[in-house]
Design an enzyme around this catalytic site. Sequence first.
Site, short mmCIF file in Angstrom:
data_model
loop_
_atom_site.label_atom_id
_atom_site.label_comp_id
_atom_site.label_asym_id
_atom_site.label_seq_id
_atom_site.Cartn_x
_atom_site.Cartn_y
_atom_site.Cartn_z
N THR A 144 -5.29 57.49 8.57
CA THR A 144 -5.15 57.74 10.00
C THR A 144 -6.44 58.33 10.58
OG1 THR A 144 -2.85 58.28 9.53
CG2 THR A 144 -3.66 58.80 11.73
N HIS A 196 -6.61 52.31 4.93
CA HIS A 196 -5.23 51.86 5.08
C HIS A 196 -5.10 51.06 6.38
CE1 HIS A 196 -3.84 55.55 2.53
NE2 HIS A 196 -4.33 54.57 1.78
N ASP A 235 -2.96 60.05 -0.72
CA ASP A 235 -3.60 58.94 -1.43
C ASP A 235 -5.09 59.24 -1.61
OD1 ASP A 235 -3.84 56.46 -2.67
OD2 ASP A 235 -4.32 55.44 -0.78
#
Length: 362
Positions: free
Chosen positions: A183, A208, A304
């Site tokens: 993000t 991501h 992650d």
Amino acid sequence: MMAVKVYVVDDSAVVRQAIQHLLQDERDIELIGSAPNAMLAAVAIRKRRPDVLLLDIEMPGMDGLTFLRQIMDEDPIPTVICSTLSTSGSQVALEALASGAVAVMAKPRMGLKQFLDESRLEVVQTLKAAAASRPCAGAKPAAAGAASAASAAPAKPRPAPTQAVAGVHALSVNKPVVMGASTGGTQALEAVLTRLPVDCPGIAIVQHMPENFTRMYAERLNKLCAMEVREARSGDRLQRGTVLIAPGGKHMQLTKSMGQYFVKVLDGPPVNRHKPSVDVLFRSAAEVAGKDVMGIILTGMGDDGARGMKAMHDGGARTVAQDEASCVVFGMPMEAIKLGGVDDVRPLSGMADAILRFDARA
């Protein structure tokens, strides 16, 4: 703990009803309203400000991108884009990320209710992470207005990169850099990469991002950066002046053969709920590169990459995390720091310099 207040803006009644159904049993999230267009939404959110906007892009009247830019200029509200994965939709979604949206969620054209039911956990976590993020008023990163310009530019611009550190890099030493972000990462990566010179170390990146977005994201960065940026293909060599971005929906590993580094793109189950996963890249770097690799973990929710960075650190690699003040979401860097896998914590503005100093190291 107060519930996260969410407001939905989407011209499809089916979408609005499906999201209401998805969130109705979530104690930590309150759907405070919805609107079929930006004009009605603007009135509603002035009366009761949400913690997060879930925003469609293609709407009648004022489109979602224009509405987003208006919000970010006037009173920034963390915004999650819910977009179809068509080519045109993906391009506009990338512009939305550059304009201040904190995340993009894929919205299929068919089977929406089933998709949302299957993605409930991801949707809920994305909304919660967005609520904790810090969008900036009038946010205009290097490409906030350049996404359209970059796509139209016939020639690749040459930005003014960070000056090389005193001393010449050792061209005979192959020292790759691996980076991970989630993000807020699209803007963060752009801020770092556009400050690097054409002969920077080879960089492998996991961001991501849904499937069809990574190729267009890489193409846009390629027009903004001095070095070559592209979506990775299995067997690509990670050489100086090259940046490889993991394809959405695939994992990427670092490999080594005859003293040279390459990437391997592969399928497999999600790791830490992500595919691509930062941990997959970082663990492979720890295994094949040891002390010759640099790992950087940037803004993102969750953990992650934290364990993979610890593995790199334990193997002698140079490891750096983005600081909390410059993160959109201080999740992944915080978890890596907690595990003791980080050598240095830096603001985003210091990352390009950190890479060049690593490259100049004997």
